[in-house]
Design a protein around this motif. Structure first.
Motif, PDB file in Angstrom:
ATOM      1  N   GLN A  26      42.913  16.051  32.916  1.00 22.72           N
ATOM      2  CA  GLN A  26      43.330  15.579  34.232  1.00 22.72           C
ATOM      3  C   GLN A  26      44.243  14.362  34.204  1.00 22.72           C
ATOM      4  O   GLN A  26      44.645  13.869  35.249  1.00 22.72           O
ATOM      5  CB  GLN A  26      42.092  15.260  35.082  1.00 22.72           C
ATOM      6  N   GLY A  27      44.528  13.852  33.032  1.00 20.31           N
ATOM      7  CA  GLY A  27      45.449  12.729  32.943  1.00 20.31           C
ATOM      8  C   GLY A  27      44.776  11.401  32.652  1.00 20.31           C
ATOM      9  O   GLY A  27      43.561  11.263  32.710  1.00 20.31           O
ATOM     10  N   ARG A  28      45.611  10.413  32.350  1.00 25.73           N
ATOM     11  CA  ARG A  28      45.127   9.093  31.946  1.00 25.73           C
ATOM     12  C   ARG A  28      44.273   8.427  33.022  1.00 25.73           C
ATOM     13  O   ARG A  28      43.240   7.823  32.732  1.00 25.73           O
ATOM     14  CB  ARG A  28      46.312   8.196  31.601  1.00 25.73           C
ATOM     15  N   ALA A  29      44.698   8.522  34.285  1.00 26.42           N
ATOM     16  CA  ALA A  29      43.945   7.879  35.363  1.00 26.42           C
ATOM     17  C   ALA A  29      42.524   8.422  35.447  1.00 26.42           C
ATOM     18  O   ALA A  29      41.560   7.666  35.619  1.00 26.42           O
ATOM     19  CB  ALA A  29      44.666   8.069  36.691  1.00 26.42           C
ATOM     20  N   ALA A  30      42.385   9.748  35.319  1.00 27.65           N
ATOM     21  CA  ALA A  30      41.056  10.357  35.362  1.00 27.65           C
ATOM     22  C   ALA A  30      40.208   9.871  34.197  1.00 27.65           C
ATOM     23  O   ALA A  30      39.010   9.611  34.352  1.00 27.65           O
ATOM     24  CB  ALA A  30      41.177  11.882  35.326  1.00 27.65           C
ATOM     25  N   GLY A  31      40.824   9.750  33.021  1.00 26.33           N
ATOM     26  CA  GLY A  31      40.094   9.278  31.853  1.00 26.33           C
ATOM     27  C   GLY A  31      39.620   7.844  32.017  1.00 26.33           C
ATOM     28  O   GLY A  31      38.487   7.505  31.658  1.00 26.33           O
ATOM     29  N   ILE A  32      40.483   6.989  32.568  1.00 22.31           N
ATOM     30  CA  ILE A  32      40.119   5.577  32.745  1.00 22.31           C
ATOM     31  C   ILE A  32      39.013   5.433  33.783  1.00 22.31           C
ATOM     32  O   ILE A  32      38.048   4.670  33.592  1.00 22.31           O
ATOM     33  CB  ILE A  32      41.355   4.757  33.140  1.00 22.31           C
ATOM     34  N   VAL A  33      39.118   6.157  34.897  1.00 23.51           N
ATOM     35  CA  VAL A  33      38.072   6.103  35.921  1.00 23.51           C
ATOM     36  C   VAL A  33      36.748   6.601  35.345  1.00 23.51           C
ATOM     37  O   VAL A  33      35.687   6.006  35.579  1.00 23.51           O
ATOM     38  CB  VAL A  33      38.469   6.918  37.157  1.00 23.51           C
ATOM     39  N   SER A  34      36.805   7.688  34.565  1.00 25.42           N
ATOM     40  CA  SER A  34      35.596   8.218  33.936  1.00 25.42           C
ATOM     41  C   SER A  34      35.010   7.201  32.963  1.00 25.42           C
ATOM     42  O   SER A  34      33.794   7.019  32.882  1.00 25.42           O
ATOM     43  CB  SER A  34      35.910   9.527  33.208  1.00 25.42           C
ATOM     44  N   MET A  35      35.888   6.538  32.196  1.00 25.49           N
ATOM     45  CA  MET A  35      35.437   5.514  31.250  1.00 25.49           C
ATOM     46  C   MET A  35      34.733   4.374  31.969  1.00 25.49           C
ATOM     47  O   MET A  35      33.685   3.880  31.525  1.00 25.49           O
ATOM     48  CB  MET A  35      36.632   4.992  30.457  1.00 25.49           C
ATOM     49  N   LEU A  36      35.278   3.934  33.103  1.00 24.04           N
ATOM     50  CA  LEU A  36      34.647   2.856  33.865  1.00 24.04           C
ATOM     51  C   LEU A  36      33.265   3.282  34.367  1.00 24.04           C
ATOM     52  O   LEU A  36      32.325   2.468  34.394  1.00 24.04           O
ATOM     53  CB  LEU A  36      35.531   2.451  35.039  1.00 24.04           C
ATOM     54  N   GLY A  37      33.130   4.547  34.741  1.00 14.48           N
ATOM     55  CA  GLY A  37      31.814   5.055  35.127  1.00 14.48           C
ATOM     56  C   GLY A  37      30.852   5.046  33.961  1.00 14.48           C
ATOM     57  O   GLY A  37      29.692   4.627  34.088  1.00 14.48           O
ATOM     58  N   VAL A  38      31.332   5.513  32.797  1.00 20.72           N
ATOM     59  CA  VAL A  38      30.497   5.519  31.587  1.00 20.72           C
ATOM     60  C   VAL A  38      30.018   4.110  31.252  1.00 20.72           C
ATOM     61  O   VAL A  38      28.831   3.878  30.976  1.00 20.72           O
ATOM     62  CB  VAL A  38      31.277   6.117  30.398  1.00 20.72           C
ATOM     63  N   GLU A  39      30.929   3.148  31.281  1.00 20.43           N
ATOM     64  CA  GLU A  39      30.555   1.789  30.886  1.00 20.43           C
ATOM     65  C   GLU A  39      29.707   1.102  31.948  1.00 20.43           C
ATOM     66  O   GLU A  39      28.952   0.179  31.623  1.00 20.43           O
ATOM     67  CB  GLU A  39      31.796   0.966  30.563  1.00 20.43           C
ATOM     68  N   THR A  40      29.800   1.535  33.189  1.00 22.82           N
ATOM     69  CA  THR A  40      28.848   1.050  34.188  1.00 22.82           C
ATOM     70  C   THR A  40      27.440   1.505  33.816  1.00 22.82           C
ATOM     71  O   THR A  40      26.467   0.749  33.945  1.00 22.82           O
ATOM     72  CB  THR A  40      29.222   1.567  35.588  1.00 22.82           C
ATOM     73  N   GLY A  41      27.341   2.746  33.340  1.00 20.97           N
ATOM     74  CA  GLY A  41      26.061   3.240  32.846  1.00 20.97           C
ATOM     75  C   GLY A  41      25.585   2.453  31.640  1.00 20.97           C
ATOM     76  O   GLY A  41      24.387   2.148  31.496  1.00 20.97           O
TER      77      GLY A  41
END
Length: 214
Positions: free
Chosen positions: A35-50
């Motif tokens: 889905q692109g870089r933006a999707a990856g970064i948003v997903s990463m921020l969710g992961v690191e919130t966890g």
């Protein structure tokens, strides 16, 4: 508070662990490719919130409950596996025109899914129980404060490490997504990866003493 030498040693050891891709990294990379870089970064921020949520739980002594209880560990493990299988099946059945646009509510969904992937990863709890306490010393002050400081440092390092994976995968995905067939192939590949991660999580045995950064 941990002394500077302890913080430096912990940072080096954490970076060494973070360099080894785990389920969360593979999830972020797959999102970026598909889905692109933006999707990856948003997903990463969710992961690191966890990840940070686990750091808070470790400071409160809650991760030890998961680590010590075979039942709790098994429940979290199977819940995480089921969620990954759900994401994979949804991706494989998704129609091309139904692809998510990473704006507005799409970002919220990506963030929440990334956070759930990490929250349902019991090996993160084991990491905070088996690895992090090695750098905690009772002579340096309250144990909970030291764990929180180290957990916060680990989360920040994870943001940098996993963020780099997201950016690189987004660039590679941009080169690959040059046609409709390539995009469809990436969608099916990402679905297969999620299912593979889910099966791996479900079939990984009860031996859960090995620390993992996720």
């Amino acid at each position: 508070m941990p002394d500077p030498s302890t913080l430096l040693l912990f940072a080096v050891a954490s970076l060494a662990l973070l360099a080894i891709p785990g389920p969360a990294v593979i999830y972020v990379v797959t999102r970026s490719l598909d889905q692109g870089r933006a999707a990856g970064i948003v997903s990463m921020l969710g992961v690191e919130t966890g990840t940070f949520a686990y750091a808070l739980a470790a400071a409160a002594g809650l991760t030890g409950v998961i680590a010590a209880s075979a039942t709790a560990f098994t429940v979290v493990r199977y819940a995480g596996a089921a969620y990954l299988l759900y994401l994979g099946a949804r991706k494989l059945l998704e129609r091309e025109e139904a692809q998510e646009v990473v704006v507005g509510s799409g970002r919220s969904r990506l963030f929440l899914r990334g956070m759930l992937v990490q929250l349902l990863n019991p090996k993160i709890a084991i990491f905070f129980v088996a690895f992090l306490p090695q750098f905690v010393h009772s002579s340096r002050g309250p144990i909970g404060v030291q764990i929180l400081v180290l957990g916060t440092l680990f989360t920040l390092l994870a943001v940098l490490s996993d963020g780099a994976y997201a950016v690189l995968a987004g660039a590679v995905g941009g080169w690959i997504r040059t046609g409709q067939r390539a995009r469809g192939w990436l969608t099916k590949l990402s679905g297969g990866v999620y299912i593979g991660l889910g099966l791996t999580a479900a079939l990984s045995g009860g031996g859960h003493s090995r620390p993992s950064s996720g």
